[in-house]
Design a protein around this motif. Sequence first.
Motif, PDB file in Angstrom:
ATOM      1  N   SER A 178       0.842  -1.214   0.000  1.00 15.80           N
ATOM      2  CA  SER A 178       0.000   0.000   0.000  1.00 15.80           C
ATOM      3  C   SER A 178       0.873   1.259   0.000  1.00 15.80           C
ATOM      4  CB  SER A 178      -0.902   0.024   1.235  1.00 15.80           C
ATOM      5  OG  SER A 178      -1.833  -1.014   1.171  1.00 15.80           O
ATOM      6  N   LYS A 179       1.925   1.209   0.808  1.00 17.90           N
ATOM      7  CA  LYS A 179       2.825   2.359   0.900  1.00 17.90           C
ATOM      8  C   LYS A 179       3.518   2.613  -0.438  1.00 17.90           C
ATOM      9  CE  LYS A 179       6.464   4.173   3.873  1.00 17.90           C
ATOM     10  NZ  LYS A 179       7.331   3.918   5.014  1.00 17.90           N
ATOM     11  N   ARG A 180       3.983   1.527  -1.097  1.00 18.52           N
ATOM     12  CA  ARG A 180       4.654   1.674  -2.406  1.00 18.52           C
ATOM     13  C   ARG A 180       3.682   2.215  -3.456  1.00 18.52           C
ATOM     14  NH1 ARG A 180       8.732   1.650   0.128  1.00 18.52           N
ATOM     15  NH2 ARG A 180      10.321   0.034   0.123  1.00 18.52           N
ATOM     16  N   ASP A 195       8.846   9.790 -13.579  1.00 26.78           N
ATOM     17  CA  ASP A 195       8.541   8.436 -14.046  1.00 26.78           C
ATOM     18  C   ASP A 195       9.609   7.427 -13.628  1.00 26.78           C
ATOM     19  OD1 ASP A 195       6.298   9.463 -15.164  1.00 26.78           O
ATOM     20  OD2 ASP A 195       6.951   9.297 -17.252  1.00 26.78           O
ATOM     21  N   GLU A 196      10.870   7.854 -13.613  1.00 26.82           N
ATOM     22  CA  GLU A 196      11.950   6.935 -13.238  1.00 26.82           C
ATOM     23  C   GLU A 196      11.785   6.482 -11.797  1.00 26.82           C
ATOM     24  OE1 GLU A 196      14.895   4.429 -13.946  1.00 26.82           O
ATOM     25  OE2 GLU A 196      14.003   5.694 -15.491  1.00 26.82           O
ATOM     26  N   LEU A 197      11.494   7.411 -10.904  1.00 30.33           N
ATOM     27  CA  LEU A 197      11.274   7.066  -9.493  1.00 30.33           C
ATOM     28  C   LEU A 197      10.025   6.191  -9.360  1.00 30.33           C
ATOM     29  CD1 LEU A 197      12.036   7.351  -6.505  1.00 30.33           C
ATOM     30  CD2 LEU A 197      10.685   9.466  -6.443  1.00 30.33           C
ATOM     31  N   ALA A 198       8.979   6.513 -10.113  1.00 29.76           N
ATOM     32  CA  ALA A 198       7.730   5.734 -10.088  1.00 29.76           C
ATOM     33  C   ALA A 198       8.015   4.289 -10.503  1.00 29.76           C
ATOM     34  CB  ALA A 198       6.678   6.367 -10.992  1.00 29.76           C
ATOM     35  N   ARG A 199       8.876   4.107 -11.558  1.00 34.08           N
ATOM     36  CA  ARG A 199       9.236   2.751 -12.006  1.00 34.08           C
ATOM     37  C   ARG A 199       9.963   1.979 -10.892  1.00 34.08           C
ATOM     38  NH1 ARG A 199      10.511   5.626 -16.788  1.00 34.08           N
ATOM     39  NH2 ARG A 199       9.092   5.091 -18.477  1.00 34.08           N
ATOM     40  N   LYS A 200      10.930   2.619 -10.223  1.00 33.86           N
ATOM     41  CA  LYS A 200      11.676   1.971  -9.136  1.00 33.86           C
ATOM     42  C   LYS A 200      10.722   1.556  -8.007  1.00 33.86           C
ATOM     43  CE  LYS A 200      16.165   4.166  -9.734  1.00 33.86           C
ATOM     44  NZ  LYS A 200      17.156   5.072  -9.132  1.00 33.86           N
ATOM     45  N   ARG A 236       8.692  -1.386  -9.144  1.00 34.45           N
ATOM     46  CA  ARG A 236       9.486  -2.618  -9.100  1.00 34.45           C
ATOM     47  C   ARG A 236       9.555  -3.154  -7.660  1.00 34.45           C
ATOM     48  NH1 ARG A 236      13.337   0.332 -12.320  1.00 34.45           N
ATOM     49  NH2 ARG A 236      12.891  -0.076 -14.495  1.00 34.45           N
ATOM     50  N   SER A 237       9.794  -2.240  -6.726  1.00 37.28           N
ATOM     51  CA  SER A 237       9.848  -2.616  -5.322  1.00 37.28           C
ATOM     52  C   SER A 237       8.493  -3.166  -4.874  1.00 37.28           C
ATOM     53  CB  SER A 237      10.229  -1.397  -4.474  1.00 37.28           C
ATOM     54  OG  SER A 237      10.158  -1.715  -3.109  1.00 37.28           O
ATOM     55  N   VAL A 251       7.729  -6.873  -3.350  1.00 35.95           N
ATOM     56  CA  VAL A 251       7.015  -7.051  -2.080  1.00 35.95           C
ATOM     57  C   VAL A 251       5.746  -7.873  -2.315  1.00 35.95           C
ATOM     58  CG1 VAL A 251       5.825  -5.855  -0.202  1.00 35.95           C
ATOM     59  CG2 VAL A 251       7.979  -4.944  -1.070  1.00 35.95           C
ATOM     60  N   TRP A 252       5.069  -7.615  -3.422  1.00 40.52           N
ATOM     61  CA  TRP A 252       3.859  -8.363  -3.767  1.00 40.52           C
ATOM     62  C   TRP A 252       4.174  -9.871  -3.901  1.00 40.52           C
ATOM     63  CZ3 TRP A 252      -1.205  -7.139  -3.906  1.00 40.52           C
ATOM     64  CH2 TRP A 252      -2.075  -8.040  -4.531  1.00 40.52           C
TER      65      TRP A 252
END
Length: 192
Positions: A67-69, A82-87, A90-91, A95-96
Motif C-alpha cells: 500500500s505504501k509503495r 517516471d523513473e522514481l515511479a518505475r523503481k 518494481r519494489s 514485495v507483492w
Amino acid sequence: MITRMTKLIKAYVYEGLERIEDPAIMVKQYIRDVKEEIEKCEMKIQKHTQLTQSLELNLKQAKELVSKREEQAQIAVKAENDELARKILRSKKEVWEQMNQYEKLMVENKEQLKQKREQLEQLKLKYHQLKERNTELVLRVRAAWAKQHLNTEKKKEENTIFEWMEEHVTEPTWENENEIEMELNKLKENLE
C-alpha cells in the motif's frame, strides 16, 4: 530392525534383569516411546504455531508495504518523476511476490499444523490405550500370582491334612492290633 533393538535395549535398561520379552515390560517401553513422540509432536506444533504468528506478521507488513509503495508511486507520477515511479513499482512488485510467498507458506504451515494436531490426538489416544493395556496386564499378572499363591497354599493344606490323617489313621490301627493281640493272648491263657 534398529528401532526394535533400541526398544529392547531401553526396556532392558529400565527394567534391570527382568526378561526382555516380558509383555508388561514391552508395554511400558511402548508407553515411554509414545510419550516421547507426544512431546516431540507438541514441540513441532509449538514451532508451527510460532511460524504461523511470524508469517502473519510478515504478511501484514508486506501488505502495508505494498500500500505504501502504491502511494509513493502515485506521488512520483504526480511529480512527473517516471523513473522514481518505475523503481517504486518494481519494489512494490517484489514485495507483492513476497506477500504471495508468505500466503502460500501460511497455507502449507496451517495444513502441517492441522496434521500435527491430528497426529497428536492419535498419539494421545494410543498412549491412553497403552496405559489401559498396561493396567490390564498388571491386573492379569496379579490375578495369576494370587491364583498360584492360593493353589500353593491349598496344596500345602491338603498335604498337611493327608499327613495328619496318615498319622492319626495308622495310630488307631496299630493300637487296635495291640489290643487284639492282648485279647488273643488272654483267650489262649483261659483255654489252658
